[in-house]
Design a protein around this motif. Structure first.
Motif, PDB file in Angstrom:
ATOM      1  N   VAL A   1      -7.026   5.695  -1.480  1.00 29.96           N
ATOM      2  CA  VAL A   1      -7.104   4.783  -1.091  1.00 29.96           C
ATOM      3  C   VAL A   1      -6.161   4.192   0.422  1.00 29.96           C
ATOM      4  O   VAL A   1      -4.599   4.631  -0.214  1.00 29.96           O
ATOM      5  CB  VAL A   1      -7.136   3.355  -2.307  1.00 29.96           C
ATOM      6  CG1 VAL A   1      -6.809   2.364  -2.153  1.00 29.96           C
ATOM      7  CG2 VAL A   1      -8.122   4.030  -3.019  1.00 29.96           C
TER       8      VAL A   1
ATOM      9  N   ASP B   1      -4.823  -2.259  -1.893  1.00 30.08           N
ATOM     10  CA  ASP B   1      -6.302  -2.381  -2.296  1.00 30.08           C
ATOM     11  C   ASP B   1      -6.079  -2.286  -3.764  1.00 30.08           C
ATOM     12  O   ASP B   1      -6.394  -1.249  -4.308  1.00 30.08           O
ATOM     13  CB  ASP B   1      -7.616  -1.984  -1.840  1.00 30.08           C
ATOM     14  CG  ASP B   1      -8.503  -2.419  -1.832  1.00 30.08           C
ATOM     15  OD1 ASP B   1      -8.139  -2.792  -3.039  1.00 30.08           O
ATOM     16  OD2 ASP B   1      -9.524  -1.581  -1.422  1.00 30.08           O
ATOM     17  N   ASP B   2      -5.865  -3.203  -4.987  1.00 32.54           N
ATOM     18  CA  ASP B   2      -5.952  -2.614  -6.686  1.00 32.54           C
ATOM     19  C   ASP B   2      -7.319  -3.084  -6.805  1.00 32.54           C
ATOM     20  O   ASP B   2      -7.411  -1.609  -7.344  1.00 32.54           O
ATOM     21  CB  ASP B   2      -5.326  -4.050  -6.923  1.00 32.54           C
ATOM     22  CG  ASP B   2      -3.827  -4.190  -6.905  1.00 32.54           C
ATOM     23  OD1 ASP B   2      -3.344  -3.432  -7.036  1.00 32.54           O
ATOM     24  OD2 ASP B   2      -3.161  -5.406  -7.540  1.00 32.54           O
ATOM     25  N   TYR B   3      -8.519  -3.346  -6.101  1.00 32.81           N
ATOM     26  CA  TYR B   3      -9.318  -3.259  -6.866  1.00 32.81           C
ATOM     27  C   TYR B   3      -9.565  -1.683  -6.614  1.00 32.81           C
ATOM     28  O   TYR B   3     -10.566  -1.061  -7.314  1.00 32.81           O
ATOM     29  CB  TYR B   3     -10.490  -3.537  -6.040  1.00 32.81           C
ATOM     30  CG  TYR B   3     -10.465  -4.785  -6.106  1.00 32.81           C
ATOM     31  CD1 TYR B   3     -10.007  -6.023  -7.816  1.00 32.81           C
ATOM     32  CD2 TYR B   3     -11.028  -6.656  -5.598  1.00 32.81           C
ATOM     33  CE1 TYR B   3     -10.146  -7.202  -7.892  1.00 32.81           C
ATOM     34  CE2 TYR B   3     -10.726  -7.770  -5.500  1.00 32.81           C
ATOM     35  CZ  TYR B   3      -9.470  -8.195  -6.627  1.00 32.81           C
ATOM     36  OH  TYR B   3      -9.819  -9.603  -6.661  1.00 32.81           O
TER      37      TYR B   3
ATOM     38  N   GLY C   1       0.704  -1.324   0.184  1.00 30.04           N
ATOM     39  CA  GLY C   1       0.146  -0.041   0.213  1.00 30.04           C
ATOM     40  C   GLY C   1       0.612   1.191   0.004  1.00 30.04           C
ATOM     41  O   GLY C   1      -0.138   2.456   0.028  1.00 30.04           O
TER      42      GLY C   1
END
Length: 180
Positions: A54, A58-60, A26
Motif C-alpha cells: 500500500v 490508505d486504511d482500507y 502512510g
C-alpha cells in the motif's frame, strides 16, 4: 463473550481476532492483530504486520492486505470465530471482501470510535449499530480489546519509526561497522 455472540446473532465466539492499522501519512505503515480466547488475551498469538503493498495512508487497502496475509494459507482449525476490525463500515467491507474471496466463513464486526477517540459503538457485518449499554461488562471488555489492539499496533509503529531515526547512509557502506 456469550453476550457478544447473542448481540451479533452468532454462536459464542471463543477465539476473537482484532485488527488495527497505524501510520503517519502512510509512512511506517503497520498493522497489529491481537487474539482473545474466551475473553482473555492470548499474547503468544499476537502478530505484527508491515504493510508492503500500500502506498500512502490508505486504511482500507492496509486492512485488506493484512487480513489476506493472515488467512491466505490458514487451516480451518486455526481460524478465528470472530474478526473485529478497528473502524467502521469501510473496514468491515474490505475484511468481508477478503474472507469471501478466500471462500472462508468467519464472522466480522467493527468497533468505531467517537470524536474523542473513545470506543463509541459496535457494528455488525452489515454496518448496523449493535446496541450495547455503555456501563455493561461487555462494553468494558470491547473497550479493553480495542485499546489493546491499538496499543499493540502503535507500539510497533513507534518502534519502526524510532529505528529509522538512528539509521544513516553510512550504515550501508561495506567495511564500515559500529566501531569505525
Amino acid at each position: 463473550i456469550i453476550e457478544l455472540g447473542q448481540k451479533l446473532g452468532i454462536d459464542t465466539p471463543h477465539t476473537i481476532e482484532l485488527y488495527d492499522n497505524s501510520n503517519i501519512q502512510g509512512a511506517y505503515a503497520v498493522a497489529g492483530m491481537v487474539v482473545y480466547k474466551d475473553g482473555v488475551p492470548s499474547k503468544k498469538d499476537y502478530r505484527k504486520y508491515k504493510i508492503k503493498t500500500v502506498e500512502g495512508p490508505d486504511d482500507y487497502a492496509s486492512m485488506k492486505e493484512v487480513i489476506y496475509r493472515r488467512y491466505y494459507r490458514l487451516e480451518q482449525k486455526e481460524m478465528a470465530d470472530l474478526i473485529i476490525v478497528d473502524g467502521g463500515l469501510g473496514q468491515i467491507k474490505v475484511a468481508k471482501e477478503v474472507i469471501n474471496s478466500l471462500n472462508l466463513s468467519v464472522h466480522i464486526c467493527g468497533l468505531s470510535k467517537d470524536d474523542k477517540h473513545s470506543t463509541a459503538m459496535l457494528l455488525d457485518e452489515n454496518g448496523n449499530q449493535v446496541p450495547i449499554d455503555t456501563k455493561s461488562p461487555l462494553f468494558f471488555l470491547l473497550t479493553r480489546m480495542q485499546d489493546e489492539v491499538h496499543r499493540f499496533a502503535i507500539s510497533y509503529h513507534r518502534k519502526l519509526r524510532n529505528q529509522s531515526m538512528t539509521k544513516s547512509v553510512l550504515d550501508t557502506v561495506s567495511g564500515i561497522g559500529p566501531k569505525r
